[in-house]
Design an enzyme around this catalytic site. Structure first.
Site, short mmCIF file in Angstrom:
data_model
loop_
_atom_site.label_atom_id
_atom_site.label_comp_id
_atom_site.label_asym_id
_atom_site.label_seq_id
_atom_site.Cartn_x
_atom_site.Cartn_y
_atom_site.Cartn_z
N ASP A 151 0.86 -1.18 0.00
CA ASP A 151 0.00 0.00 0.00
C ASP A 151 0.90 1.24 0.00
O ASP A 151 2.10 1.14 0.28
CB ASP A 151 -0.92 0.02 1.24
CG ASP A 151 -1.83 1.24 1.25
OD1 ASP A 151 -2.47 1.51 0.22
OD2 ASP A 151 -1.89 1.95 2.28
N CYS A 211 -11.14 2.99 -0.71
CA CYS A 211 -9.72 3.26 -0.45
C CYS A 211 -9.42 2.51 0.84
O CYS A 211 -10.21 2.57 1.80
CB CYS A 211 -9.49 4.76 -0.26
SG CYS A 211 -7.87 5.17 0.45
N THR A 212 -8.29 1.83 0.88
CA THR A 212 -8.02 0.96 2.03
C THR A 212 -7.69 1.75 3.31
O THR A 212 -7.63 1.17 4.39
CB THR A 212 -6.91 -0.05 1.71
OG1 THR A 212 -5.74 0.68 1.29
CG2 THR A 212 -7.34 -1.01 0.63
N TYR A 257 -0.65 8.19 -2.70
CA TYR A 257 -0.64 7.87 -4.13
C TYR A 257 -1.77 8.62 -4.86
O TYR A 257 -1.67 8.92 -6.03
CB TYR A 257 -0.88 6.37 -4.35
CG TYR A 257 0.32 5.46 -4.13
CD1 TYR A 257 1.59 5.97 -3.84
CD2 TYR A 257 0.17 4.08 -4.24
CE1 TYR A 257 2.67 5.11 -3.65
CE2 TYR A 257 1.25 3.22 -4.07
CZ TYR A 257 2.50 3.73 -3.77
OH TYR A 257 3.56 2.87 -3.60
N GLY A 258 -2.87 8.86 -4.13
CA GLY A 258 -4.10 9.33 -4.77
C GLY A 258 -4.03 10.70 -5.41
O GLY A 258 -4.90 11.06 -6.19
N CYS A 287 -4.43 -1.73 -1.97
CA CYS A 287 -4.58 -0.30 -2.28
C CYS A 287 -5.40 -0.20 -3.55
O CYS A 287 -4.99 -0.75 -4.59
CB CYS A 287 -3.18 0.28 -2.48
SG CYS A 287 -3.14 1.97 -3.09
N ASN A 288 -6.54 0.46 -3.48
CA ASN A 288 -7.39 0.58 -4.67
C ASN A 288 -6.69 1.38 -5.76
O ASN A 288 -6.82 1.07 -6.95
CB ASN A 288 -8.71 1.27 -4.32
CG ASN A 288 -9.54 0.43 -3.38
OD1 ASN A 288 -9.26 0.38 -2.18
ND2 ASN A 288 -10.54 -0.25 -3.90
N THR A 289 -5.95 2.41 -5.35
CA THR A 289 -5.29 3.27 -6.34
C THR A 289 -4.21 2.48 -7.09
O THR A 289 -4.16 2.50 -8.32
CB THR A 289 -4.66 4.50 -5.63
OG1 THR A 289 -5.64 5.07 -4.77
CG2 THR A 289 -4.20 5.53 -6.62
N1 DGL Z 1 -4.82 3.21 0.37
C1 DGL Z 1 -4.82 3.58 -0.99
C2 DGL Z 1 -6.08 3.23 -1.72
O1 DGL Z 1 -6.70 2.26 -1.37
C3 DGL Z 1 -4.12 4.85 -1.41
C4 DGL Z 1 -4.33 6.10 -0.63
C5 DGL Z 1 -3.36 7.16 -1.10
O2 DGL Z 1 -2.16 6.96 -0.94
O3 DGL Z 1 -3.80 8.18 -1.65
O4 DGL Z 1 -6.46 3.86 -2.67
#
Ligand code: DGL
Length: 258
Positions: A7, A182-183, A39-40, A70-72
């Protein structure tokens, strides 16, 4: 078999917590790219490069399967990783379909929350095109929840005003389900539920772990065999205080499931 989790930071622990509930004697390697979170708000190219680096490290450490917790990262990097690696690459699926199935019979709407990048990406747009012909889904990005979780800030004083601002103008009673796409968001389940009181909150963690279990050998059920090693952006985490913080976050998730 060692199972790698990746993640941008601490969000993936909400998924690892579910993995441990189902595989209490498993061997896990957790890669938090905390030096590069979030990441988002990055470009797809930047996220792809970071995720490739993280997965390379996990595979180098002996992971025989990798969960993009991590969804992103999933929406940006899963297809490329599956071309490169011959091991199971398990991604997060935003639980839009089950959420629509919950809300639709009640004549209620669906709220999908995620990072700005996940909201914009093709994977989400394709999913909505396929499933939301009747336009019952509203998409809201909640980027600040990522920063709050990374800073171990979960207090109502910080979180609720932010959520109220993001949901201003929406009628919570109109929603039958809320997707935590988002996780990092499951840490804030209670506060989100406090606003969308009648809605069912759904996240992809359980489905992802069920999917993982189909692709890996059954590990020991003996909790004494549980092994977790942590890396932050490639460096091993050896500080017991830091490791304890990670365990506490996972305990928080487990408590939210009760
Ligand atoms: N936890 C991540 C997700 O599920 C990313 C969050 C991030 O870094 O912006 O999208």
């Amino acid at each position: 078999m060692k199972i790698g989790f990746l993640d941008s930071g601490l969000g993936g622990l909400t998924v690892l917590a579910h993995a441990i509930m189902h595989m209490p004697g498993g061997e896990f390697i957790y890669y938090a790219d905390s030096d590069n979170a979030p990441y988002g708000s990055k470009t797809p190219e930047e996220v792809l490069e970071l995720v490739l680096k993280g997965v390379k490290k996990l595979v180098g450490e002996g992971a025989g399967a990798v969960v993009l917790a991590c969804n992103t990262a999933t929406s940006i990097a899963a297809p490329t990783l599956r071309e490169i690696y011959d091991i199971p690459i398990i991604g997060m699926e935003p639980a839009v379909k089950p959420a629509i199935e919950i809300s639709k019979p009640l004549g209620l709407r669906v709220l999908v929350t995620a990072t700005p990048l996940t909201c914009r990406e093709k994977k989400m747009q394709d999913l909505l095109k396929a499933l939301d012909g009747e336009e019952v889904v509203d998409l809201v990005a909640l980027p600040s929840l990522v920063g709050l979780a990374e800073g171990f800030e979960f207090s109502d004083e910080e979180v609720i005003p932010y959520l109220m601002e993001q949901f201003a103008g929406m009628d919570p009673a109109a929603y039958g389900s809320v997707v935590l796409g988002c996780t990092h968001f499951p840490y804030f389940k209670k506060q989100i539920q406090g606003i969308f009181k009648g809605a069912v909150l759904v996240d992809g963690a359980e489905g992802t772990i069920r999917h993982l279990q189909k692709h890996v050998p059954v590990p020991s059920r003996d909790a004494n065999a549980l092994k977790i090693s942590y890396f932050v952006s490639g460096q091993p985490v050896l500080d017991p205080t830091q490791i304890k913080k990670y365990s506490e976050l996972m305990a928080r998730v487990a408590a939210n499931c009760e």
